[in-house]
Write an enzyme that holds these catalytic residues in place. Structure first.
Site, PDB file in Angstrom:
ATOM      1  N   TYR A   1      11.126  69.049 -33.661  1.00 18.52           N
ATOM      2  CA  TYR A   1      11.000  69.913 -32.891  1.00 18.52           C
ATOM      3  C   TYR A   1      10.873  70.441 -31.808  1.00 18.52           C
ATOM      4  O   TYR A   1       8.895  70.404 -31.727  1.00 18.52           O
ATOM      5  CB  TYR A   1      10.393  71.509 -34.352  1.00 18.52           C
TER       6      TYR A   1
ATOM      7  N   GLU B   1      14.468  76.076 -26.989  1.00 17.94           N
ATOM      8  CA  GLU B   1      14.555  75.216 -27.488  1.00 17.94           C
ATOM      9  C   GLU B   1      15.533  73.849 -28.183  1.00 17.94           C
ATOM     10  O   GLU B   1      16.556  73.543 -27.750  1.00 17.94           O
ATOM     11  CB  GLU B   1      15.002  76.327 -29.479  1.00 17.94           C
TER      12      GLU B   1
END
Ligand code: GDP
Ligand code: MN
Length: 387
Positions: free
Chosen positions: A110, A198
């Site tokens: 992530y 993101e």
């Protein structure tokens, strides 16, 4: 303002960030062209394009081996709404499907960049435990979430990235790739005025390369005046229709779950009004700041906006006249009520500049509007009336 994944990936490409090639499908007959535009030898991953994450968990992301599987996916999604743990119960309309070249995944990480208001900097968040359950990881294993803060106009230091890379167990090749990803996402973040970027998952492929499998971008609304190209990519179908309408009229509106519509001038007063409604066990249906320079027209628009929410069972107008004149607000209210069919109770509190004139106008209008001078009484009244 949010972008679609495919739009974010186009931006990624222009900043030399590794993403999969893709083809777009807006109608079933686009499938052939979309397949022809990518390397389909290993199949592809079909992905619903909507302003939400969590698509994978509800079947909005699917590996497809052949044309038939893509067509089934496309027919089952186009024209439907996708409902995820990040949308409301209505979900978001699906008008586009992307088919991306397939990536063989070794592990999922992530990575994100956000504006860190508290420290007036950009925060990068990285975790080895990426993928579809990152929210859970943040709650149960916060030590797996790594952070690096940097000034928006200063290059991230090599040393910082090296340290982070070793914590992420990257080999030297991956560390070099990671440096480039950090440098380029940072550049993109600053140049395009993003508030969020993101990548979840950022993957290590089976051949050991870093690759961005998903891309989410949120652009600072206040900077859109200088991001014309991005503004042109806005997709109103993905936005709350009332919030979108409000923006067109320069009204600051946020829809909420309650049944008392609020029309207030000034953000602070709007918050205070919502608080007093809650104090009397009511639930506001919206936050709405008509602004310090509310005109008759804007008040009319604001009124229509509030009433377009079918949950609204009553309206509280709370205006403090400083620069704004209460008599003009009163005219706006009267105009709006006369123009649209209003069958919910309205409590109005006008204080300050020309408030007496405003009250007289409302009293003489023959409309069923209840005046109150104190905010507490006005809130109590509207809560009683909607019950
Ligand atoms: P989200 O669920 O809306 O965040 O959509 P993502 O784009 O993150 O996709 C969800 C999941 O699908 C990812 O976490 C991956 O596990 C999987 N996925 C997406 N693209 C690929 C791909 O090219 N190959 C493989 N094997 N899996 C993929
Ligand atoms: Mn994702």
């Amino acid at each position: 303002m949010n972008l679609h994944e495919f739009q974010a990936k186009e931006l990624f490409e222009s900043y030399d960030l590794p993403v999969s090639k893709r083809g777009l499908i807006r109608k079933l007959s686009d499938v052939d062209n979309a397949i022809a535009s990518i390397d389909f030898s290993n199949g592809c991953v079909a992905k619903v394009q909507a302003h939400t994450g969590g698509r994978g968990k509800v079947g909005g992301v699917k590996l497809c081996k052949n044309k038939e599987e893509i067509e089934n996916f496309v027919s089952s999604w186009l024209g439907k709404n996708i409902i995820t743990n990040q949308t409301d119960e209505v979900g978001l309309p699906v008008n586009i499907v992307s088919i991306d070249e397939l990536t063989d995944i070794d592990s999922e990480l992530y990575m994100s960049l956000i504006v860190d208001r508290a420290d007036k900097c950009v925060s990068m968040i990285v975790s080895k435990a990426g993928g579809m359950n990152i929210e859970e990881v943040a709650e149960t294993n916060p030590e797996k979430i790594l952070k690096l803060k940097f000034k928006h106009n200063v290059q991230v230091s090599e040393q910082d990235i090296n340290e982070l890379s070793s914590k992420l167990d990257f080999n030297s090749n991956q560390t070099e790739q990671f440096k480039k990803i950090v440098k380029n996402t940072h550049k993109l973040f600053v140049e395009k005025d993003l508030s969020l970027l993101e990548i979840n998952p950022l993957v290590i492929t089976s051949s050991g390369e870093l690759h961005c499998l998903d891309a989410k971008i949120n652009v600072d609304e206040n900077a859109l005046y200088r991001q014309e190209e991005i503004l042109g990519q806005r997709d109103p179908s993905q936005e709350d229709q009332r919030e979108y309408e409000a923006k067109q009229h320069d009204l600051s509106y946020v829809s909420l779950d309650g049944n008392i519509g609020c029309m207030v001038n000034g953000a602070g007063l709007a918050m205070g009004t919502m608080d007093t409604i809650k104090l009397y066990d009511g639930e506001p249906a919206n936050f709405l700041d008509v602004g310090g320079t509310a005109t008759k027209e804007r008040v009319g628009e604001a009124f229509k906006l509030i009433l377009s929410d079918k949950n609204v069972k009553g309206i509280l107008v709370n205006i403090f006249g400083g620069i704004v004149r209460c008599d003009l607000i009163a005219e706006g209210i009267i105009g709006a009520i006369n123009e649209i069919d209003v069958n919910v109770p309205i409590v109005v509190r006008l204080q300050g500049n020309m408030s007496d004139e405003g009250k007289i106008l409302l009293n003489n209008s023959g409309l069923n509007v209840i005046g109150e001078d104190s905010l507490m009484k006005a809130s109590q009244k509207i809560v009683e009336l909607v019950k």
